[in-house]
Write an enzyme that holds these catalytic residues in place. Structure first.
Site, PDB file in Angstrom:
ATOM      1  N   ARG A   1      -0.716 -37.546 -19.918  1.00  0.00           N
ATOM      2  CA  ARG A   1      -1.376 -36.243 -19.754  1.00  0.00           C
ATOM      3  C   ARG A   1      -1.235 -35.432 -21.035  1.00  0.00           C
ATOM      4  NH1 ARG A   1       1.137 -34.420 -13.900  1.00  0.00           N
ATOM      5  NH2 ARG A   1       0.609 -36.326 -12.755  1.00  0.00           N
TER       6      ARG A   1
ATOM      7  N   LYS B   1       2.081 -29.995  -3.235  1.00  0.00           N
ATOM      8  CA  LYS B   1       0.680 -30.341  -3.486  1.00  0.00           C
ATOM      9  C   LYS B   1       0.081 -31.170  -2.354  1.00  0.00           C
ATOM     10  CE  LYS B   1       1.384 -30.388  -8.478  1.00  0.00           C
ATOM     11  NZ  LYS B   1       1.154 -31.135  -9.723  1.00  0.00           N
TER      12      LYS B   1
ATOM     13  N   PRO C   1      -4.424 -30.587  -9.126  1.00  0.00           N
ATOM     14  CA  PRO C   1      -4.326 -29.192  -8.694  1.00  0.00           C
ATOM     15  C   PRO C   1      -2.881 -28.706  -8.670  1.00  0.00           C
ATOM     16  CG  PRO C   1      -5.799 -30.418  -7.265  1.00  0.00           C
ATOM     17  CD  PRO C   1      -5.134 -31.423  -8.159  1.00  0.00           C
ATOM     18  N   GLU C   2      -2.715 -27.435  -8.998  1.00  0.00           N
ATOM     19  CA  GLU C   2      -1.395 -26.818  -8.945  1.00  0.00           C
ATOM     20  C   GLU C   2      -1.119 -26.344  -7.517  1.00  0.00           C
ATOM     21  OE1 GLU C   2       0.139 -26.386 -12.245  1.00  0.00           O
ATOM     22  OE2 GLU C   2      -1.592 -27.462 -13.011  1.00  0.00           O
TER      23      GLU C   2
END
Length: 283
Positions: free
Chosen positions: A269, A51, A2-3
């Site tokens: 990623r 985060k 998640p950002e």
């Protein structure tokens, strides 16, 4: 992963459901804290830090969690069925008379003294959505290792906190640089604009249910870039129909020039870029 804007909205939901209420149920399903019981204590507030999520509880305690790739906090009513996943994926349950917060697949969950929060989050750089945001410090952090690839530097939460893989891809596009370009090779003005644009984009999306980097905020980095747009990719207002410039758009035409978007792995990623609009080394 998640950002920062997603974590902020999660913190808001948890705060709304729990803050100011006494816990009637507390269940931490991790071996180290399995015997800890917060029942009878009031939740004071829930705040994001980059985060990370910090739920502060009466008595000087903080429940620290991190969502990483698959974690989630979901809120349920008293009689609502839990639908976040199978029972064995639950790591935490916090409930009061009105709401139950259930943490699924949380890779990081620890109970610590509130006075010791810095041990968990003190390593983070300026929070893009936090009261400690400082563009100058963030820029200095990013440029401290000029040889480091731009994508790596943006994802390092010690430089600035809140950027995930989506914003990394979008910011590299807006800077007209591939994720593998040494950050020190960016012109000084572009590097400064990159930091301010990161802040601008997260601020613009902090209240949106659907994240977008192509409308709303007006990043200046790519002003004057390739002006030809992919046929049929613009709305009647002249804005891109897509919400994101490059992320998740492999083989689809660039919204700026029509060249197919490419993808390759960077540190396990996927990284996305336009081979025409973005300059720099590639795999």
């Amino acid at each position: 992963m998640p950002e920062g804007d997603t974590v902020l909205r999660t913190a808001r939901r948890l705060h709304h459901a729990l803050a100011g209420q006494v816990l009637t149920r507390s269940d931490l399903r991790v071996p180290r804290f399995a015997t800890a019981d917060l029942t009878g204590r009031a939740v004071l507030d829930v705040i994001p830090r980059g985060k990370h999520l910090l739920a502060r509880v009466e008595g000087g305690l903080t429940l620290h969690s991190h969502l990483r790739m698959d974690g989630a906090w979901l809120i349920y009513g008293p009689d609502e069925r839990w639908r976040g996943g199978p029972t064995h994926q639950i790591r935490a349950v916090l409930a009061n008379t009105a709401h139950t917060a259930v943490g699924y697949r949380l890779p990081v969950l620890e109970l610590l003294r509130t006075e010791d929060e810095e041990k968990a989050v003190g390593h983070l750089g300026p929070d893009l959505l936090g009261p400690d945001w400082d563009a100058g410090t963030a820029l200095r952090n990013l440029l401290a290792d000029p040889a480091r690839p731009l994508g790596q530097a943006l994802l390092d939460q010690r430089n600035l906190a809140g950027i995930g893989n989506i914003y990394k891809a979008e910011l590299c596009f807006l800077a007209r640089a591939t994720p593998w370009l040494p950050i020190g090779d960016l012109p000084a003005a572009t590097a400064a604009l990159l930091v301010s644009t990161a802040h601008q984009l997260l601020e613009a999306n902090r209240d949106r249910s659907v994240r977008t980097t192509t409308t709303g905020a007006k990043p200046r980095i790519i002003t004057g870039a390739h002006r030809r747009t992919a046929p049929g990719r613009m709305s009647r207002t002249g804005r891109p129909r897509e919400n994101l410039w490059v992320y998740g758009r492999t083989h689809r035409p660039c919204l700026r020039c029509g060249t197919p978007i490419r993808t390759a792995e960077q540190d396990t990623r996927p990284a996305y870029w336009c081979p025409r609009c973005q300059s720099g080394p590639t795999p």
